[in-house]
Structures are given as structure tokens and as C-alpha cells.
Scaffold this active site. Sequence first.
Site, PDB file in Angstrom:
ATOM      1  N   GLN A 101      17.469 117.828  -4.210  1.00  0.00           N
ATOM      2  CA  GLN A 101      18.552 118.295  -4.375  1.00  0.00           C
ATOM      3  C   GLN A 101      19.826 118.193  -4.103  1.00  0.00           C
ATOM      4  O   GLN A 101      19.884 116.678  -3.686  1.00  0.00           O
ATOM      5  CB  GLN A 101      18.938 120.013  -3.830  1.00  0.00           C
ATOM      6  CG  GLN A 101      17.817 120.358  -4.403  1.00  0.00           C
ATOM      7  CD  GLN A 101      17.994 122.483  -4.404  1.00  0.00           C
ATOM      8  OE1 GLN A 101      19.110 123.407  -4.130  1.00  0.00           O
ATOM      9  NE2 GLN A 101      16.805 122.707  -4.854  1.00  0.00           N
ATOM     10  N   TYR A 140       7.332 116.440  -6.103  1.00  0.00           N
ATOM     11  CA  TYR A 140       7.698 115.777  -4.823  1.00  0.00           C
ATOM     12  C   TYR A 140       7.104 115.615  -4.263  1.00  0.00           C
ATOM     13  O   TYR A 140       5.525 115.443  -4.455  1.00  0.00           O
ATOM     14  CB  TYR A 140       8.321 117.058  -3.943  1.00  0.00           C
ATOM     15  CG  TYR A 140       9.354 117.885  -4.890  1.00  0.00           C
ATOM     16  CD1 TYR A 140      10.827 117.442  -4.573  1.00  0.00           C
ATOM     17  CD2 TYR A 140       9.100 119.150  -5.655  1.00  0.00           C
ATOM     18  CE1 TYR A 140      12.123 118.548  -4.559  1.00  0.00           C
ATOM     19  CE2 TYR A 140      10.395 119.792  -5.265  1.00  0.00           C
ATOM     20  CZ  TYR A 140      11.324 119.859  -5.838  1.00  0.00           C
ATOM     21  OH  TYR A 140      12.211 120.291  -5.671  1.00  0.00           O
ATOM     22  N   GLU A 155      13.135 118.292 -11.027  1.00  0.00           N
ATOM     23  CA  GLU A 155      13.248 118.276  -9.848  1.00  0.00           C
ATOM     24  C   GLU A 155      12.029 117.003  -9.643  1.00  0.00           C
ATOM     25  O   GLU A 155      10.633 116.996  -9.780  1.00  0.00           O
ATOM     26  CB  GLU A 155      12.760 119.681  -9.331  1.00  0.00           C
ATOM     27  CG  GLU A 155      13.914 120.604  -9.220  1.00  0.00           C
ATOM     28  CD  GLU A 155      13.266 121.892  -8.495  1.00  0.00           C
ATOM     29  OE1 GLU A 155      11.953 121.753  -7.417  1.00  0.00           O
ATOM     30  OE2 GLU A 155      13.252 123.228  -9.369  1.00  0.00           O
ATOM     31  N   ASN A 202      11.798 128.820 -14.123  1.00  0.00           N
ATOM     32  CA  ASN A 202      11.447 127.568 -13.445  1.00  0.00           C
ATOM     33  C   ASN A 202       9.912 128.023 -12.983  1.00  0.00           C
ATOM     34  O   ASN A 202      10.253 129.141 -12.696  1.00  0.00           O
ATOM     35  CB  ASN A 202      12.911 127.870 -12.122  1.00  0.00           C
ATOM     36  CG  ASN A 202      12.062 126.891 -11.126  1.00  0.00           C
ATOM     37  OD1 ASN A 202      12.006 126.107 -11.264  1.00  0.00           O
ATOM     38  ND2 ASN A 202      11.248 127.318  -9.797  1.00  0.00           N
ATOM     39  N   GLU A 203       9.584 126.933 -13.387  1.00  0.00           N
ATOM     40  CA  GLU A 203       7.884 126.681 -12.247  1.00  0.00           C
ATOM     41  C   GLU A 203       7.518 128.020 -12.342  1.00  0.00           C
ATOM     42  O   GLU A 203       6.476 128.527 -11.512  1.00  0.00           O
ATOM     43  CB  GLU A 203       8.244 126.196 -10.804  1.00  0.00           C
ATOM     44  CG  GLU A 203       9.185 124.599 -11.093  1.00  0.00           C
ATOM     45  CD  GLU A 203       8.999 124.711  -9.875  1.00  0.00           C
ATOM     46  OE1 GLU A 203       8.199 125.991  -8.687  1.00  0.00           O
ATOM     47  OE2 GLU A 203       8.678 123.263  -9.370  1.00  0.00           O
ATOM     48  N   GLU A 242      21.049 124.885  -5.922  1.00  0.00           N
ATOM     49  CA  GLU A 242      20.251 126.018  -5.966  1.00  0.00           C
ATOM     50  C   GLU A 242      20.599 126.658  -4.641  1.00  0.00           C
ATOM     51  O   GLU A 242      21.396 126.363  -3.537  1.00  0.00           O
ATOM     52  CB  GLU A 242      18.606 125.428  -5.321  1.00  0.00           C
ATOM     53  CG  GLU A 242      18.319 127.879  -5.652  1.00  0.00           C
ATOM     54  CD  GLU A 242      16.514 127.032  -5.370  1.00  0.00           C
ATOM     55  OE1 GLU A 242      15.702 125.681  -5.146  1.00  0.00           O
ATOM     56  OE2 GLU A 242      15.810 127.834  -5.792  1.00  0.00           O
ATOM     57  N   ASN A 255      13.073 128.483  -8.033  1.00  0.00           N
ATOM     58  CA  ASN A 255      12.660 129.615  -7.441  1.00  0.00           C
ATOM     59  C   ASN A 255      13.747 131.126  -7.382  1.00  0.00           C
ATOM     60  O   ASN A 255      13.711 131.611  -7.767  1.00  0.00           O
ATOM     61  CB  ASN A 255      11.863 129.707  -6.359  1.00  0.00           C
ATOM     62  CG  ASN A 255      10.488 128.747  -5.872  1.00  0.00           C
ATOM     63  OD1 ASN A 255      10.693 127.849  -7.332  1.00  0.00           O
ATOM     64  ND2 ASN A 255      10.130 128.371  -5.426  1.00  0.00           N
TER      65      ASN A 255
HETATM   66  O1  AHR Z   1      13.475 122.693  -5.070  1.00  0.00           O
HETATM   67  C1  AHR Z   1      12.957 123.589  -3.740  1.00  0.00           C
HETATM   68  C2  AHR Z   1      12.331 124.411  -4.778  1.00  0.00           C
HETATM   69  O2  AHR Z   1      11.090 123.095  -5.681  1.00  0.00           O
HETATM   70  C3  AHR Z   1      12.341 125.071  -6.198  1.00  0.00           C
HETATM   71  O3  AHR Z   1      13.194 126.424  -5.788  1.00  0.00           O
HETATM   72  C4  AHR Z   1      11.203 124.839  -7.188  1.00  0.00           C
HETATM   73  O4  AHR Z   1      11.122 124.822  -7.999  1.00  0.00           O
HETATM   74  C5  AHR Z   1      10.482 123.630  -6.172  1.00  0.00           C
HETATM   75  O5  AHR Z   1       9.598 124.714  -5.906  1.00  0.00           O
END
Ligand code: AHR
Length: 507
Positions: free
Chosen positions: A355, A247, A295, A175-176, A30, A75
Site C-alpha cells: 500500500q 504479494y 494489489e 475485493n478478493e 486501506e 478486505n
Molecule cells: O493489502 C493488504 C490486504 O491484502 C488487502 O486488504 C487484501 O485485499 C489482500 O489480501
Amino acid sequence: MAQHGKLRMILDRDYRIAELDRRVFGSFIEHLGRAVYDGIYQPGHPMSDEEGFRKDVIALVRELEVPIIRYPGGNFVSNFYWEDSVGPREKRPKRLELAWRSTESNQVGLHEFSRWAEKADSSVMMAVNLGTRGVQDACNLLEYCNHPSGSRYADLRIEHGAKDPYNIKVWCLGNEMDGPWQLGMKTMEEYGRIAAETAKAMKLIDPGIELVSCGSSSIEMPSFPQWEAATLEHTYDYVDYISLHNYYGNRKDDSADFLACSDDMDRFIRSVVATCDFVRAKKRGRKDIMLSFDEWNVWFHSNAADEDIMRNHPWQQHPRLLEDVYNFEDALAVGLLLITLMKHADRVKMACLAQLVNVIAPIMTEPDGGAAWRQTIFYPFLHASRYGRGTVLMPAGSVTKHRTSGHDEITDAESIAVWQEEKEELTLFLVNRNLERPVELSLDIRSFPQYQVLEHIVLESPDLKAVNSASGESVRPEKHAGTHVTDGCVEGLLAPASWNVIRMKKS
Ligand code: AHR
């Protein structure tokens, strides 16, 4: 020493889950922090090539054999003006990057990233901006990237020096979009409508593309799984995948419970599959929506520092954001999460370790002529990507269990097998997540006659908090002796808190 745990199982060539899609070992770059600038791109660094790309980083990415890389966000994409990132570099504007409150120089854009991906031997998974932009912009971008010539944006690409289209196959529809932090956040109805209309138009331009509809930002979102059900009502006919993001982190400083995170991932995947199938049934549909877990990782170490930079020191160019330094227990967690993704090979067709470089990443770089180095999580990903090829087979049997503070009962060890039939190679991936006791492995592989152990690779450490750095690796894989096949049974011992790869081949 506590009593040994036991993993007693049978592995049969007919216990097939599915062919493993290599794209499950995808990753993500990103425009965030030092992922791009000072990460993959650093003109003037002694290790950089004539285009400014760091060759040492490319070598590490190639070592990981990453088949697909999501770009440019995250994001970031929700306020991305792709036109700023193409054409003559000296004319590209600097922009306020609102997602991470940084300044984006646009010196790396679509053309440069697709060049870099080629060098890294990977392909691009592109995201379109459905936050601050919409259908028209997504169409223009697709035309720029994939249409051969003879139209406004295809000809613009050619004018910019890229005669051949980039032919990007996989596209994320935003995205999200459920997240309050997202620029242009949408309600389920708003997102379902714009995603469906964008998908319809994009497939008219290039029917060969595959599209990913945004799922929830995590299983914790209050609108999960209604978001999936409601948005798929609109997008089902036009998309191929739905995204999952999550995450994990040892936030309570409770390592045993942290290592139950793969059970949480498993529950998340099962719930999304059930929701996709609910919509399919409701629509009398004929296709399965597949999952793109685009992700996933451990992310929590850097949270406070990131908050401080974004709040108190904004608008820097490539600040140090999300630079989690991973320890040994994080590597175990990543191993467990990889096993879980492989267990769902029938529905999870793509996944991105988020990432890849510097930002919550397996690969780190030092600036000012410094080195590139491997974090602890590099190793389980490397092994899974390198040896996880072929058909996923599910071992059946029993494993001893233990309790953690947040989970009633979890297995001592998690396992999965991948069989490469043509090469007659069978690989077992196992994590002993019991911190106290070794686990005795006894795996009946009588349906694989004459298979013998080639090697047993182990990642272990006396210190769960051990980290690697530019000056050395205290966590690195070793060969383990003593694992063997006797009378059609693989026997060995899995050390407490260990990642294990047992490679076998027909002799
Ligand atoms: O990977 C970091 C961030 O985590 C990304 O930009 C977003 O999509 C997620 O919230």
C-alpha cells in the site's frame, strides 16, 4: 570476481509495446492499521494542516506522483458501511472492523479521503462492498459520489457540504471475493452474477465510469484461472478490467530465488490475458478486457506480528499492522516487478502498489510528533513513476542466465525502455538480479541518433538486508559515472544486485 554476465540488445523505435498508462503507478490506502489514522491523518501533529492531514506525508506522496489511489479496501471494504463514514463527524459511529479485528472510528470517510487525494494530487479508485452488501448499496454509494444533484443520495452529499460530485471514475466490484478470509466470500457463480448485476446498475447511473471485476486473490488460489473464466462469462459485457493481486516475499531466505519473483508475476499476467482472451473468443466479443494489477508488493516480514495482534489483542484503534520494514533486496524485487508491469503495458492499464503509508508501504510515519520517512522500495517506484512516461519499447536480444533453487533458468538482468517522443527522452530501467556478477550492457540504439546519456542512477548496497529508518537512509540512489553512448551503442556495467535507471536525451 565471477565472469561478467552480458546483456546485448537492440532497441528500436518500432519495437513498441504500447503507450504506458500512468495509472500503472497507482497505489492503495486501506482502513487498516496506521495507513489512515497516524498515517495520512493525524490531527495535532506539528506537521498536520488545518484538516488534520500530515503535510510531510502529502509531500512524499506528491514526490511519488501517484496518479490513482485505491480506497477504502482491501478486505476492509467487504464489511464497509459507507453511510457511517459521511456526515457530521460527531455523529459517526464506531464499528467493529472484522477484516482486521480493529475498531474503526469513521473520523476519516469519503469526504475527507477525497479532500486528501486532491491535496496529494491524485485520484480515487473506489471499491464497493459486495461481501456483506450488494447491488442497491453500490448504487447508493455511486449516486452519493457522482450524481450532481436532485436525488436522495446526491442531495445528502450536498447537505454534507460537498456541493460538487467527487466524480470517481474507476470502481472495483468488491475485493478478493474468492478468498475464504473475505467477509461474504462467494463462489464463482455467485460472484459472477452479483458483479454483473451491480455493474449493469452502476453503469445506468453513470455510464462514464470504468469497472474492475475481481480476479483471483493470487496465482496460488486453487480456483485460478477457472475463477477468471467463470466470472467473466457473467461480467464480460459490463466491465472494463479484471483485477490481479499477488504479494511476494523471501520466505525461504534465498535471495537469488526471491529475485525470480518477477518471472512469477509475468506468468500470472500472461495466464490472465490468455483467460480473458478465451472468454472473448467464446463470446465472439469485440473488446479486450484489460488488467488492473491493483494489489502487488513484497509482504511477509510482518506476518507473525500481525497474526499475534489480530488473534490476541483485537479491537484496537489503528494498531501497528502490516508494518513491513523493507530491505535492499525488497527494493530490487519491487524494481523487477515494476519492469514486468511495464512490459505488459498493452494489457496492464492500472496497478496499485499495496500500500502507500505505514501498511506494507514505501512511506512510513512516526507518531507523537515524529517524522515521515522513505523505505527502500520508495526509490524504484519513484524512478519508474517519474521517468516511466511515454511509449514502452521492448529491447530485443540476449541476456546471460543463471539458475536459482526454484527456477531453472532466469535472466541475469531484466530491462525495459520508455520513450517520450515529444521530449526526445529515452529511459532504460534495468535490474541486475545476479548477486555474484556484474552485467556488461551493450544496447544498440542506432534508431535514436544523437541520443546521449543524461544520467545513470543506481540503487545498490553491499548488504542485501540493509534498511532505512526514521533516523537515516542507508539505501538511497546514487549517480553512476561511466555509462555512455558510443557509435550508437549504450555501454556500461550493471553492478551485481542493482537497480539502474539510464536516462538519455537527444543532444
Ligand atoms: O493489502 C493488504 C490486504 O491484502 C488487502 O486488504 C487484501 O485485499 C489482500 O489480501
